[in-house]
Design a protein around this motif. Structure first.
Motif, mmCIF file in Angstrom:
data_model
loop_
_atom_site.group_PDB
_atom_site.id
_atom_site.type_symbol
_atom_site.label_atom_id
_atom_site.label_comp_id
_atom_site.label_asym_id
_atom_site.label_seq_id
_atom_site.Cartn_x
_atom_site.Cartn_y
_atom_site.Cartn_z
ATOM 1 N N LYS A 76 0.830 -1.221 0.000
ATOM 2 C CA LYS A 76 0.000 0.000 0.000
ATOM 3 C C LYS A 76 0.856 1.258 0.000
ATOM 4 O O LYS A 76 0.328 2.369 0.092
ATOM 5 N N GLY A 77 2.185 1.089 -0.069
ATOM 6 C CA GLY A 77 3.080 2.243 -0.153
ATOM 7 C C GLY A 77 3.558 2.793 1.184
ATOM 8 O O GLY A 77 4.132 3.871 1.236
ATOM 9 N N TYR A 78 3.376 2.058 2.252
ATOM 10 C CA TYR A 78 3.812 2.527 3.566
ATOM 11 C C TYR A 78 5.262 2.161 3.837
ATOM 12 O O TYR A 78 5.693 1.055 3.528
ATOM 13 N N GLU A 79 5.993 3.107 4.396
ATOM 14 C CA GLU A 79 7.300 2.839 4.980
ATOM 15 C C GLU A 79 7.105 3.010 6.473
ATOM 16 O O GLU A 79 6.495 3.975 6.920
ATOM 17 N N SER A 88 2.409 -11.136 27.725
ATOM 18 C CA SER A 88 1.767 -12.431 27.926
ATOM 19 C C SER A 88 0.936 -12.719 26.681
ATOM 20 O O SER A 88 0.851 -11.882 25.774
ATOM 21 N N SER A 89 0.290 -13.881 26.653
ATOM 22 C CA SER A 89 -0.518 -14.238 25.483
ATOM 23 C C SER A 89 -1.730 -13.331 25.325
ATOM 24 O O SER A 89 -2.287 -13.229 24.238
ATOM 25 N N ASP A 90 -2.115 -12.641 26.371
ATOM 26 C CA ASP A 90 -3.265 -11.738 26.260
ATOM 27 C C ASP A 90 -2.884 -10.267 26.437
ATOM 28 O O ASP A 90 -3.747 -9.425 26.647
ATOM 29 N N ASP A 91 -1.596 -9.970 26.333
ATOM 30 C CA ASP A 91 -1.130 -8.579 26.415
ATOM 31 C C ASP A 91 0.041 -8.382 25.463
ATOM 32 O O ASP A 91 1.202 -8.515 25.842
ATOM 33 N N ILE A 92 -0.311 -8.083 24.200
ATOM 34 C CA ILE A 92 0.686 -7.869 23.153
ATOM 35 C C ILE A 92 0.515 -6.446 22.636
ATOM 36 O O ILE A 92 -0.545 -6.081 22.139
ATOM 37 N N GLN A 93 1.567 -5.643 22.788
ATOM 38 C CA GLN A 93 1.552 -4.250 22.355
ATOM 39 C C GLN A 93 2.243 -4.158 20.993
ATOM 40 O O GLN A 93 3.374 -4.626 20.849
ATOM 41 N N VAL A 94 1.565 -3.563 20.008
ATOM 42 C CA VAL A 94 2.150 -3.394 18.682
ATOM 43 C C VAL A 94 2.011 -1.926 18.289
ATOM 44 O O VAL A 94 0.935 -1.341 18.418
ATOM 45 N N LYS A 95 3.117 -1.349 17.832
ATOM 46 C CA LYS A 95 3.115 0.036 17.370
ATOM 47 C C LYS A 95 3.731 0.093 15.974
ATOM 48 O O LYS A 95 4.760 -0.525 15.724
ATOM 49 N N TYR A 96 3.081 0.814 15.102
ATOM 50 C CA TYR A 96 3.626 1.085 13.774
ATOM 51 C C TYR A 96 3.945 2.565 13.707
ATOM 52 O O TYR A 96 3.076 3.398 13.942
ATOM 53 N N VAL A 97 5.216 2.869 13.402
ATOM 54 C CA VAL A 97 5.646 4.250 13.216
ATOM 55 C C VAL A 97 5.772 4.456 11.717
ATOM 56 O O VAL A 97 6.648 3.880 11.069
ATOM 57 N N LEU A 98 4.872 5.267 11.166
ATOM 58 C CA LEU A 98 4.869 5.527 9.728
ATOM 59 C C LEU A 98 5.926 6.575 9.408
ATOM 60 O O LEU A 98 5.991 7.615 10.056
ATOM 61 N N GLU A 99 6.742 6.284 8.406
ATOM 62 C CA GLU A 99 7.855 7.169 8.096
ATOM 63 C C GLU A 99 7.600 8.067 6.896
ATOM 64 O O GLU A 99 8.212 9.115 6.776
ATOM 65 N N ASN A 100 6.719 7.661 5.991
ATOM 66 C CA ASN A 100 6.521 8.446 4.787
ATOM 67 C C ASN A 100 5.109 9.012 4.667
ATOM 68 O O ASN A 100 4.801 9.691 3.700
ATOM 69 N N GLY A 102 1.683 10.720 7.075
ATOM 70 C CA GLY A 102 1.189 11.147 8.375
ATOM 71 C C GLY A 102 0.159 10.155 8.884
ATOM 72 O O GLY A 102 -0.520 9.471 8.119
ATOM 73 N N ALA A 103 0.038 10.068 10.183
ATOM 74 C CA ALA A 103 -0.900 9.132 10.796
ATOM 75 C C ALA A 103 -2.276 9.780 10.902
ATOM 76 O O ALA A 103 -2.824 9.945 11.987
ATOM 77 N N THR A 104 -2.838 10.117 9.743
ATOM 78 C CA THR A 104 -4.179 10.701 9.717
ATOM 79 C C THR A 104 -5.193 9.637 10.139
ATOM 80 O O THR A 104 -4.874 8.446 10.211
ATOM 81 N N ASP A 135 3.284 8.511 13.646
ATOM 82 C CA ASP A 135 4.276 8.871 12.633
ATOM 83 C C ASP A 135 5.482 9.506 13.332
ATOM 84 O O ASP A 135 5.504 9.610 14.559
ATOM 85 N N ASN A 136 6.444 9.940 12.536
ATOM 86 C CA ASN A 136 7.666 10.480 13.111
ATOM 87 C C ASN A 136 7.435 11.773 13.875
ATOM 88 O O ASN A 136 8.301 12.206 14.637
ATOM 89 N N ASN A 137 6.309 12.420 13.693
ATOM 90 C CA ASN A 137 6.022 13.668 14.391
ATOM 91 C C ASN A 137 5.433 13.433 15.777
ATOM 92 O O ASN A 137 5.339 14.357 16.569
ATOM 93 N N ASP A 138 5.028 12.200 16.052
ATOM 94 C CA ASP A 138 4.462 11.879 17.362
ATOM 95 C C ASP A 138 5.580 11.679 18.383
ATOM 96 O O ASP A 138 6.651 11.223 18.052
ATOM 97 N N GLY A 139 5.265 11.973 19.609
ATOM 98 C CA GLY A 139 6.227 11.771 20.690
ATOM 99 C C GLY A 139 6.360 10.298 21.016
ATOM 100 O O GLY A 139 5.661 9.457 20.466
ATOM 101 N N PRO A 140 7.249 9.972 21.922
ATOM 102 C CA PRO A 140 7.487 8.570 22.276
ATOM 103 C C PRO A 140 6.309 7.884 22.942
ATOM 104 O O PRO A 140 6.233 6.678 22.949
#
Length: 142
Positions: A76-79, A88-100, A102-104, A135-140
């Motif tokens: 889909k063109g995402y970097e 645990s098996s019921d607590d999985i944190q996933v974050k995608y930081v979009l580089e190209n 904005g996280a509209t 995205d890269n403009n978001d804080g940690p």
């Protein structure tokens, strides 16, 4: 000394001796109550670590869950960068930081759709995942 005083003193002395013997008595194989509890905690921690390792293996295996989502997002063109934390098996944190891009709201919904479609395809529990997209403009802490 009166009878009551002698009985009280004798009771306190017996209580003191019993308490002293109980504290110094090993429970099993030379382990005191505190050590036995520590061993139980160690066993539980080892089991939890093994569970987390199995989940990570399942998520990151060749042509596995994380790789397939990555291919779909790239199509889909995402970097992006992927951050995964498994507690645990019921607590999985996933974050995608979009580089190209904005996280509209539209982009976040598209990424969520791809992600949760893959969760379903891999027969995983969607309630186990906490997904964040930024995205890269978001804080940690996004």
């Amino acid at each position: 000394m009166k009878k009551g005083g002698i009985a009280s003193a004798g009771f306190i002395a017996i209580l003191f001796v019993v308490t002293f013997l109980y504290i110094g008595t090993p429970l099993t194989n030379g382990k005191t109550a505190a050590n036995f509890t520590d061993r139980e905690i160690d066993v539980e921690a080892e089991q939890k670590q093994k569970e987390v390792e199995e989940i990570l293996t399942r998520l990151y295996q060749k042509d596995g869950f994380i790789e397939q989502i990555g291919k779909k997002l790239e199509g889909k063109g995402y970097e992006f960068q992927t951050l995964v934390a498994v507690y645990s098996s019921d607590d999985i944190q996933v974050k995608y930081v979009l580089e190209n891009k904005g996280a509209t709201e539209f982009v976040q919904e598209e990424v969520k759709s791809i992600f949760y479609e893959s969760v379903e395809n891999y027969n995983l529990d969607s309630n186990s995942f906490n997904l964040k997209i930024g995205d890269n403009n978001d804080g940690p802490d996004w």
